[in-house]
Motif scaffolding. Structure first.
Motif, mmCIF file in Angstrom:
data_model
loop_
_atom_site.group_PDB
_atom_site.id
_atom_site.type_symbol
_atom_site.label_atom_id
_atom_site.label_comp_id
_atom_site.label_asym_id
_atom_site.label_seq_id
_atom_site.Cartn_x
_atom_site.Cartn_y
_atom_site.Cartn_z
ATOM 1 N N LEU A 105 0.836 -1.204 0.000
ATOM 2 C CA LEU A 105 0.000 0.000 0.000
ATOM 3 C C LEU A 105 0.872 1.255 0.000
ATOM 4 C CD1 LEU A 105 -2.739 -1.173 2.516
ATOM 5 C CD2 LEU A 105 -3.113 -0.626 0.114
ATOM 6 N N LEU A 106 1.914 1.248 0.851
ATOM 7 C CA LEU A 106 2.811 2.408 0.907
ATOM 8 C C LEU A 106 3.545 2.569 -0.423
ATOM 9 C CD1 LEU A 106 4.221 2.128 4.534
ATOM 10 C CD2 LEU A 106 2.659 3.850 3.639
ATOM 11 N N GLY A 107 3.858 1.452 -1.047
ATOM 12 C CA GLY A 107 4.513 1.489 -2.357
ATOM 13 C C GLY A 107 3.635 2.205 -3.382
ATOM 14 N N ALA A 108 2.332 1.949 -3.312
ATOM 15 C CA ALA A 108 1.400 2.599 -4.238
ATOM 16 C C ALA A 108 1.380 4.107 -4.007
ATOM 17 C CB ALA A 108 0.003 2.017 -4.075
ATOM 18 N N LEU A 109 1.510 4.529 -2.739
ATOM 19 C CA LEU A 109 1.561 5.967 -2.450
ATOM 20 C C LEU A 109 2.846 6.553 -3.026
ATOM 21 C CD1 LEU A 109 0.270 6.384 1.225
ATOM 22 C CD2 LEU A 109 -1.030 6.331 -0.902
ATOM 23 N N ASP A 110 3.952 5.777 -2.906
ATOM 24 C CA ASP A 110 5.232 6.240 -3.454
ATOM 25 C C ASP A 110 5.135 6.452 -4.962
ATOM 26 O OD1 ASP A 110 6.435 6.267 -0.999
ATOM 27 O OD2 ASP A 110 7.211 4.215 -1.155
ATOM 28 N N SER A 111 4.301 5.629 -5.615
ATOM 29 C CA SER A 111 4.167 5.779 -7.066
ATOM 30 C C SER A 111 3.200 6.889 -7.443
ATOM 31 C CB SER A 111 3.676 4.474 -7.708
ATOM 32 O OG SER A 111 4.103 3.369 -6.989
ATOM 33 N N GLY A 112 2.754 7.673 -6.478
ATOM 34 C CA GLY A 112 1.994 8.871 -6.819
ATOM 35 C C GLY A 112 0.521 8.855 -6.469
ATOM 36 N N ALA A 113 0.003 7.740 -5.946
ATOM 37 C CA ALA A 113 -1.412 7.715 -5.589
ATOM 38 C C ALA A 113 -1.634 8.462 -4.273
ATOM 39 C CB ALA A 113 -1.902 6.285 -5.458
ATOM 40 N N ASP A 114 -2.816 9.057 -4.117
ATOM 41 C CA ASP A 114 -3.167 9.698 -2.848
ATOM 42 C C ASP A 114 -3.831 8.706 -1.911
ATOM 43 O OD1 ASP A 114 -2.429 12.531 -3.232
ATOM 44 O OD2 ASP A 114 -3.859 12.409 -4.887
ATOM 45 N N VAL A 115 -4.576 7.773 -2.494
ATOM 46 C CA VAL A 115 -5.262 6.761 -1.700
ATOM 47 C C VAL A 115 -5.033 5.395 -2.337
ATOM 48 C CG1 VAL A 115 -7.472 5.965 -0.779
ATOM 49 C CG2 VAL A 115 -7.074 8.407 -1.103
ATOM 50 N N ALA A 116 -4.569 4.430 -1.532
ATOM 51 C CA ALA A 116 -4.407 3.070 -2.028
ATOM 52 C C ALA A 116 -5.350 2.160 -1.256
ATOM 53 C CB ALA A 116 -2.963 2.613 -1.856
ATOM 54 N N VAL A 117 -6.190 1.441 -1.981
ATOM 55 C CA VAL A 117 -7.165 0.551 -1.354
ATOM 56 C C VAL A 117 -6.662 -0.883 -1.465
ATOM 57 C CG1 VAL A 117 -9.565 -0.235 -1.369
ATOM 58 C CG2 VAL A 117 -9.009 2.105 -2.064
ATOM 59 N N GLY A 118 -6.596 -1.573 -0.350
ATOM 60 C CA GLY A 118 -6.181 -2.973 -0.364
ATOM 61 C C GLY A 118 -7.361 -3.851 -0.749
ATOM 62 N N SER A 119 -7.207 -4.602 -1.813
ATOM 63 C CA SER A 119 -8.331 -5.407 -2.312
ATOM 64 C C SER A 119 -8.105 -6.902 -2.137
ATOM 65 C CB SER A 119 -8.562 -5.113 -3.791
ATOM 66 O OG SER A 119 -9.473 -6.047 -4.323
ATOM 67 N N ARG A 120 -9.148 -7.566 -1.662
ATOM 68 C CA ARG A 120 -9.133 -9.019 -1.552
ATOM 69 C C ARG A 120 -9.301 -9.662 -2.917
ATOM 70 N NH1 ARG A 120 -14.013 -9.022 2.620
ATOM 71 N NH2 ARG A 120 -14.157 -6.938 1.767
ATOM 72 N N TYR A 121 -10.016 -8.949 -3.794
ATOM 73 C CA TYR A 121 -10.524 -9.596 -5.002
ATOM 74 C C TYR A 121 -9.673 -9.338 -6.235
ATOM 75 C CZ TYR A 121 -14.572 -9.354 -1.910
ATOM 76 O OH TYR A 121 -15.411 -9.436 -0.830
#
Lengths: 246, 154
Positions: free
Chosen positions: A100-116
């Motif tokens: 999730l933190l990696g996704a923020l590093d790539s520029g996202a403001d919000v990263a949602v963890g998905s089961r699916y």
């Protein structure tokens, strides 16, 4: 003080919360851990404190969304740059935090963890699966980002997103699909990350029976009101948020 | 058929009989007394009392001047003044309930917000206490180490 805050809302999770905190500390020893004890009647708060978490204790039960809001306000006051929220019941595998933190590093403001996202079919009841599909479709249509698990409480967000959320008006019962859409409308970028979720290790799920029906009702009402509702509950604090077509 | 309804309407007494009048006046006066007493004991806030006093006064006026009630009945298309009275009471109850739920929503929001502030203040207080305790220890340690003449006195 670390720049990352791990936020864990918990209500009556004694016997489980210590494993969550240990898991988080094991994978992210330098992050600050805050447990929002939502008026638990058991030893949740003491257990969390004993494992080295800071505990914010509500004087009485305020609800899941209200616990998140307390965490956001805390994070905003202390100037944390990033917040990762995960549930206190052990459903969310701490290994997802890095992703999730990696996704923020790539520029996202919000990263949602998905089961699916990984393609696994959810092992839940038909009703929940149907509701999940419906809200997933709505959020995806509205935000323009593919969101497969809009009800996920496993998320990471930047200080910008926190500033957007940390004020009264945040939905205090079940925040999810509507919050994602609101953030997207405020010009923040969303992304989804595949994470592992375990079966609950005990306790009671929020989405059960009549509550699930109320949840579906409330979410449909909120979503249909979003375009016409006053912006004030989620007013952008930045004067020039880039308007997003949607 | 139509003429039958018309005949019934003519036959209906537009005035309340004295029995109905006594009941209505008693009810209105009792409501007034109870409300005033509740306000006097500070059990009911003045702002909420206005709506009740208003209702009681309307009821009293209509009981004493039944032509008003008949006029109101005609206005809403009621066939009998008594059903107009019921209709009025129902609308009033609905409005009052709406008003109460509005207030309740606001109070819920405020109490949650207050609880949150208490929570955050409490946490800050604990933090400050810990910090003060640490500083105290540090000061004591410095005093002991820095000044050997006061060491014996302390």
């Amino acid at each position: 003080m670390s720049s990352t805050l791990i936020l864990i809302p918990a209500h009556n999770e004694a016997g489980r919360i210590h494993r969550v905190i240990e898991g988080v500390r094991g994978s992210h020893p330098r992050a600050d851990v805050v447990v929002v004890d939502d008026g638990s009647t058991d030893e949740t708060g003491e257990e969390a404190r004993a494992r080295g978490a800071r505990v914010l204790r509500h004087p009485f039960n305020l609800g899941y969304g209200a616990s998140l809001l307390t965490g956001y306000v805390y994070a905003k006051q202390r100037g944390y740059r990033r917040v990762v929220q995960l549930d206190g019941d052990g459903q969310h595998d701490p290994s997802g935090i890095s992703k999730l933190l990696g996704a923020l590093d790539s520029g996202a403001d919000v990263a949602v963890g998905s089961r699916y996202l990984a393609g696994r079919s959810p092992a839940t009841s038909f009703g929940r699966r149907l509701g999940s599909r419906l809200f997933s479709w709505i959020v995806t249509r509205w935000t323009g980002t593919r969101i497969t698990d809009p009800t996920s409480g496993y998320q990471a967000m930047t200080a910008t997103a926190i500033a957007e959320l940390a004020h009264a008006g945040f939905p205090e019962d079940y925040p999810d699909a509507d919050v994602l859409i609101t953030l997207s409308r405020a010009g923040l970028s969303l992304t989804e990350v595949s994470v592992d979720m375990r079966e609950r290790s005990g306790g009671v799920s929020m989405h059960r029976g009549g509550r699930a029906a109320y949840y579906a009702y409330k979410m449909l009402l909120t979503l249909s009101l979003l375009p016409v509702r006053r912006r004030s509950p989620y007013r952008a604090e930045r004067p020039s948020s880039p308007a997003r077509a949607g | 058929m139509l003429s039958l309804v018309f005949a019934q309407g003519l036959a209906m007494d537009p005035q309340l009989d004295s029995h109905q009048k006594i009941v209505a006046v008693t009810l209105a006066v009792a409501t007034l007394l109870v409300i005033v007493e509740l306000v006097r004991r500070r059990k009911l806030r003045e702002e909420f009392s206005a709506i009740w006093i208003g209702t009681a006064l309307i009821l009293l006026t209509m009981a004493l001047e039944p032509r008003l009630l008949s006029f109101f009945a005609g206005l809403i298309g009621a066939k009998a003044p008594t059903s107009a009275l019921f209709f009025g009471a129902l609308v009033f109850s609905m409005l009052l309930t709406l008003f109460v739920t509005l207030r309740l929503s606001r109070i819920t929001l405020r109490s949650k917000s207050l609880a949150r502030q208490t929570t955050l203040t409490q946490s800050e207080l604990e933090e400050l206490r810990t910090e003060v305790a640490e500083l105290r220890r540090e000061v004591t340690r410095l005093q002991r180490g820095g000044d050997s003449t006061q060491d014996g006195a302390a």
